[in-house]
Design an enzyme around this catalytic site. Structure first.
Site, PDB file in Angstrom:
ATOM      1  N   LYS A   1       0.908  -1.006   0.101  1.00 43.16           N
ATOM      2  CA  LYS A   1      -0.189  -0.056  -0.115  1.00 43.16           C
ATOM      3  C   LYS A   1       0.873   1.307  -0.097  1.00 43.16           C
ATOM      4  O   LYS A   1       2.029   1.110   0.127  1.00 43.16           O
ATOM      5  CB  LYS A   1      -0.721  -0.030   1.237  1.00 43.16           C
TER       6      LYS A   1
ATOM      7  N   TYR B   1      14.967  30.950   6.849  1.00 41.36           N
ATOM      8  CA  TYR B   1      13.838  31.667   7.598  1.00 41.36           C
ATOM      9  C   TYR B   1      13.731  31.829   8.946  1.00 41.36           C
ATOM     10  O   TYR B   1      14.238  31.017   9.664  1.00 41.36           O
ATOM     11  CB  TYR B   1      12.549  31.062   7.001  1.00 41.36           C
TER      12      TYR B   1
HETATM   13  C1  LIG Z   1      -0.250  -1.419   7.052  1.00 43.37           C
HETATM   14  C2  LIG Z   1      -1.026  -2.583   7.520  1.00 43.37           C
HETATM   15  C3  LIG Z   1       0.005  -3.734   7.600  1.00 43.37           C
HETATM   16  C4  LIG Z   1       1.420  -3.653   7.547  1.00 43.37           C
HETATM   17  O1  LIG Z   1       1.707  -2.862   8.577  1.00 43.37           O
HETATM   18  P1  LIG Z   1       3.368  -2.965   9.099  1.00 43.37           P
HETATM   19  O2  LIG Z   1       3.437  -2.359  10.531  1.00 43.37           O
HETATM   20  O3  LIG Z   1       3.947  -1.758   8.027  1.00 43.37           O
HETATM   21  O4  LIG Z   1       4.118  -4.192   8.868  1.00 43.37           O
HETATM   22  C5  LIG Z   1      -0.729  -4.798   8.042  1.00 43.37           C
HETATM   23  N1  LIG Z   1      -1.961  -5.033   8.376  1.00 43.37           N
HETATM   24  C6  LIG Z   1      -3.070  -3.904   7.921  1.00 43.37           C
HETATM   25  C7  LIG Z   1      -4.263  -3.988   8.223  1.00 43.37           C
HETATM   26  C8  LIG Z   1      -2.376  -2.685   7.674  1.00 43.37           C
HETATM   27  O5  LIG Z   1      -3.159  -1.647   7.329  1.00 43.37           O
END
Ligand SMILES: *Cc1c(COP(=O)(O)O)cnc(C)c1O
Length: 373
Positions: free
Chosen positions: A35, A265
């Site tokens: 993702k 800045y």
């Molecule tokens: C993002 C996500 C993961 C992966 O999490 P990590 O901590 O990056 O391994 C697993 N399960 C769900 C439901 C998630 O949203």
């Protein structure tokens, strides 16, 4: 030839994937979480490479991410974990994506949609065991009734998600495992035994919590080489993973400042001695956290050097007085390794007061991506 770019090693991601498969052990599928553009490592290149390594599933957050993988030729199962709006149903079905369903109402709606299409569509059902975000909190008997009622859907998995998997002072993970097992057990007793039961993101896998693996695990961060620092008495890390991404940027100018001269800045930093300042082509528009102003570091000429002054939108400034050999046109390292020096996303996150996930996901679209082997 870029002002700022990331170098990504797909073979390191593949090596991390194999290491996670080893810890998961036989009979436990490892679903790479790709993702958010694979935490900015590039969803399609990463998914393509891991499919070639044997991954039978990928996990994404939303239907658009799943469609992008399908259009790119990914044929593995694609689990869409982040819920969906009614308008996304059609593309879920058309792209053969497997949604996670998070409430019994949505389950009935998706069933009606499937019936209207004349299809039997697969899904996973998420149980909220304490995260308090997505997932059903209905009783096992209500869940059972809804599953049986959804005759145009096929239940392929049950899942939950841990809220505090890196906190070993908390009983929350154990409580969530027990709650999940109770629901799965009650469903199994009535003959509902989907092939995939999954609970664990990176941390439980990395710390070897075998009782929380089920038949499938969902690592994201560890795939990209990071394990979040645990809280409390953690077991030893059971997996060896290494970062797969280095972030570099060009030195545009080197400036000699006299004592008392301000930078940037708000004049938030002033030279206390004659100083060489590198003006670097990356800023918060590229994802460098603004909170690193006057407190971050980077690597220049193989040394750790302080970030001085405010991070601006397109530029940042480093005190490179200790690097007389650094010239305009050279590259500095914002995340990664340079010689023996190293400063990774976890280091940047700590100094910025955020988490490594946010550092990686925050790398901006203006940052070019270069795949190295
Ligand atoms: C993002 C996500 C993961 C992966 O999490 P990590 O901590 O990056 O391994 C697993 N399960 C769900 C439901 C998630 O949203």
């Amino acid at each position: 030839m870029y002002r700022t770019w990331v170098e990504i090693s797909l073979s390191q991601i593949a090596a991390n994937y194999r290491a996670l498969c080893e810890v998961a052990g036989p009979g436990v599928a490892v679903v790479p979480v790709v993702k958010a553009d694979a935490y900015r490592h590039g969803a399609l290149p990463v998914a393509t490479r891991l499919q070639a390594e044997g991954a039978a599933w990928m996990a994404v957050s939303n239907s658009a991410e799943g469609v992008q993988l399908r259009l790119g030729g990914v044929s593995a199962g694609i689990l869409v974990m982040g819920d969906f709006a009614p308008f996304e149903r059609e593309s879920l079905a058309a792209a053969n994506l497997t949604p996670v369903i998070h409430s019994l109402t949505r389950l009935r709606e998706y069933d009606a949609f499937a019936r209207g299409r004349g299809a039997v569509l697969p899904y996973h059902l998420k149980i909220d065991t304490g995260m308090g975000r997505l997932g059903t909190r209905a009783s096992a008997s209500a869940i059972l009734e809804a599953i049986h009622g959804a005759s145009s859907l096929r239940l392929e998995g049950l899942m939950t998600h841990f809220a505090s998997p890196s906190d070993f002072t908390s009983a929350q993970t154990a409580g969530q495992v027990a709650a999940f097992e109770a629901v799965c057990g009650a469903l199994a007793a009535e003959g509902v035994r989907p092939p995939l039961l999954h609970l664990s993101s990176s941390a439980p896998v990395a710390f070897g919590l075998r009782h929380a693996f089920g038949s499938m695990v969902r690592p994201g961060l560890a795939l990209y080489g990071y394990v979040s620092p645990p809280v409390g008495p953690a077991p030893p890390v059971a997996v060896e993973v290494k970062p797969a991404l280095a972030w570099r940027a060009c030195v545009l100018e080197i400036k000699e400042l006299a004592p008392g001269d301000p930078i940037g800045y708000g004049a938030r930093w002033r030279a206390s001695r004659p100083s060489r300042i590198a003006v670097v082509a990356a800023g918060y528009a590229d994802g460098v956290p603004h909170s690193l102003s006057n407190r971050g570091h980077a690597l220049a000429a193989g040394r750790l050097v302080p970030l001085v002054g405010a991070v601006s939108m397109d530029l940042l400034t480093l005190d490179v007085t200790s690097c007389p050999e650094l010239c305009p046109g050279a590259a500095v390292t914002l995340i990664g390794q340079d010689g023996d020096a190293r400063y990774d996303a976890e280091d940047m996150a700590r100094e910025a007061g955020i988490i490594s996930y946010a550092v990686l996901c925050g790398i901006g679209h203006r940052v070019a991506r270069v795949y190295v082997d």
